[in-house]
Design an enzyme around this catalytic site. Structure first.
Site, PDB file in Angstrom:
ATOM      1  CD  GLN A   1      -2.830   1.298   0.327  1.00 34.31           C
ATOM      2  OE1 GLN A   1      -2.244   2.801  -0.231  1.00 34.31           O
ATOM      3  NE2 GLN A   1      -3.905   1.114   0.301  1.00 34.31           N
TER       4      GLN A   1
ATOM      5  NE  ARG B   1      -4.625   7.911   1.753  1.00 37.78           N
ATOM      6  CZ  ARG B   1      -6.310   8.181   1.762  1.00 37.78           C
ATOM      7  NH1 ARG B   1      -7.038   7.061   0.937  1.00 37.78           N
ATOM      8  NH2 ARG B   1      -6.662   9.138   2.363  1.00 37.78           N
TER       9      ARG B   1
ATOM     10  N   GLY C   1     -24.459  -0.230   7.503  1.00 38.86           N
ATOM     11  CA  GLY C   1     -23.057  -1.398   6.562  1.00 38.86           C
ATOM     12  C   GLY C   1     -22.058  -1.037   6.169  1.00 38.86           C
TER      13      GLY C   1
ATOM     14  CD  GLU D   1      -4.515  -0.543   4.684  1.00 38.93           C
ATOM     15  OE1 GLU D   1      -3.547  -0.550   5.464  1.00 38.93           O
ATOM     16  OE2 GLU D   1      -3.932  -1.000   3.330  1.00 38.93           O
ATOM     17  NE  ARG D   2     -10.797   6.997   3.039  1.00 43.75           N
ATOM     18  CZ  ARG D   2     -11.545   7.117   3.341  1.00 43.75           C
ATOM     19  NH1 ARG D   2     -12.929   6.368   2.425  1.00 43.75           N
ATOM     20  NH2 ARG D   2     -12.402   7.805   4.347  1.00 43.75           N
ATOM     21  NE  ARG D   3     -13.816  -0.009   0.621  1.00 39.87           N
ATOM     22  CZ  ARG D   3     -14.354  -1.014  -0.634  1.00 39.87           C
ATOM     23  NH1 ARG D   3     -15.166  -1.706  -0.421  1.00 39.87           N
ATOM     24  NH2 ARG D   3     -13.456  -1.476  -1.669  1.00 39.87           N
TER      25      ARG D   3
ATOM     26  CD  GLU E   1      -8.101   0.565  -2.533  1.00 37.48           C
ATOM     27  OE1 GLU E   1      -8.888   0.297  -1.682  1.00 37.48           O
ATOM     28  OE2 GLU E   1      -6.380  -0.325  -2.450  1.00 37.48           O
TER      29      GLU E   1
END
Length: 280
Positions: free
Chosen positions: A31, A33, A52, A72-74, A105
């Site tokens: 990743q 970021r 949800g 990854e944010r989720r 992404e």
């Protein structure tokens, strides 16, 4: 909705969504970021509590669990929301594919600035040994667009930071690159920020102080360029993705291709050789 702001991988009909325990999931080591806005993560966590996770994350199975490929944010927001499980699709991917998808992404983020975008293209090229043309094809962009974005990486760090924090745009940066001299570039950038110059105004300023002035002092600039010469410069720039200057004097002429890195130089030579062999 808040948890739909990441661009997911396409989901095929035969791909099953599974509920995977969050404790078994690890972050993607590829990743690019490294920092995430805490406030936006909290907003996303609140949305997840209420609605949800509408879009499953994408994972790769490992020996000891799973690694995040996309989302990854989720994943982080789900942890903040106190979820024990998260909906996911498990894919079989190589390390190279994981790396590429993580970078792509990251390039699809809504809050991406021009410098981060250029760094993403450079990382794809360096890590996966891709050419500008290959990056352009994979991202459905033109090669000249990729080349122009990569030019921003030649800006002084102070100006790159101005673009990162939104004080200047990528278009401001590309205009400043025509100044060449780092000291003058920084001085003009600071003035542009202080006085909130538009890109058009910056272009006019640079042309007035560094374009026409240089042309006047140039031995090769005897008269204003004919219209057809300017048209040819534009056509060559579009064709080769590089700034091109045509100068004429005493019935002689010179065509100059500009490059800012060894990679751009090699690309230009390759394109010119290809054109030569096609015309034989």
């Amino acid at each position: 909705m808040g948890n739909n702001d990441e661009q997911p991988l396409p989901i095929n009909d035969d791909e099953t969504v599974q509920n995977i325990a969050i404790k078994d999931i690890k972050a993607n080591p590829y990743q690019p970021r490294k920092t995430f806005d805490e406030q936006r993560l909290e907003d996303l966590a609140g949305s997840i509590k209420n609605h949800g996770i509408l879009q499953p994350v994408v994972l790769r199975k490992t020996i000891v669990g799973y690694t995040i490929v996309v989302g990854e944010r989720r994943f982080r927001a789900a942890q903040m929301a106190g979820l024990d499980q998260i909906p996911a699709i498990v894919k079989t991917l190589t390390d190279e594919e994981m790396m590429e998808l993580a970078i792509i992404e990251n390039l699809q983020r809504e809050d991406l600035n021009a410098i981060e975008e250029a760094e993403g293209y450079r990382k794809l090229m360096d890590d996966l040994n891709l050419t500008q043309q290959q990056v352009a094809k994979r991202l459905s962009k033109s090669r000249p667009y990729i080349a122009n974005m990569l030019r921003l990486l030649h800006l002084p760090i102070s100006i790159a930071n101005m673009i990162k924090d939104g004080r200047l745009s990528g278009a401001h940066g590309r205009t400043l690159l025509t100044v060449k001299d780092d000291y003058q570039m920084k001085r003009i950038a600071q003035q542009a920020v202080k006085e909130a110059w538009s890109v058009r105004y910056l272009e006019q300023y640079v042309n007035e102080h560094f374009g026409k002035k240089n042309e006047t002092n140039s031995k090769n600039q005897a008269t204003v360029k004919p219209k057809f010469i300017k048209q040819q410069e534009r056509q060559l720039k579009e064709q080769y993705g590089s700034n091109v200057t045509i100068a004429t004097r005493n019935k002689k002429g010179q065509i100059t291709f500009e490059f800012t890195s060894e990679e751009e130089f090699k690309r230009l030579i390759h394109q010119l050789n290809e054109k030569y062999h096609r015309d034989l």
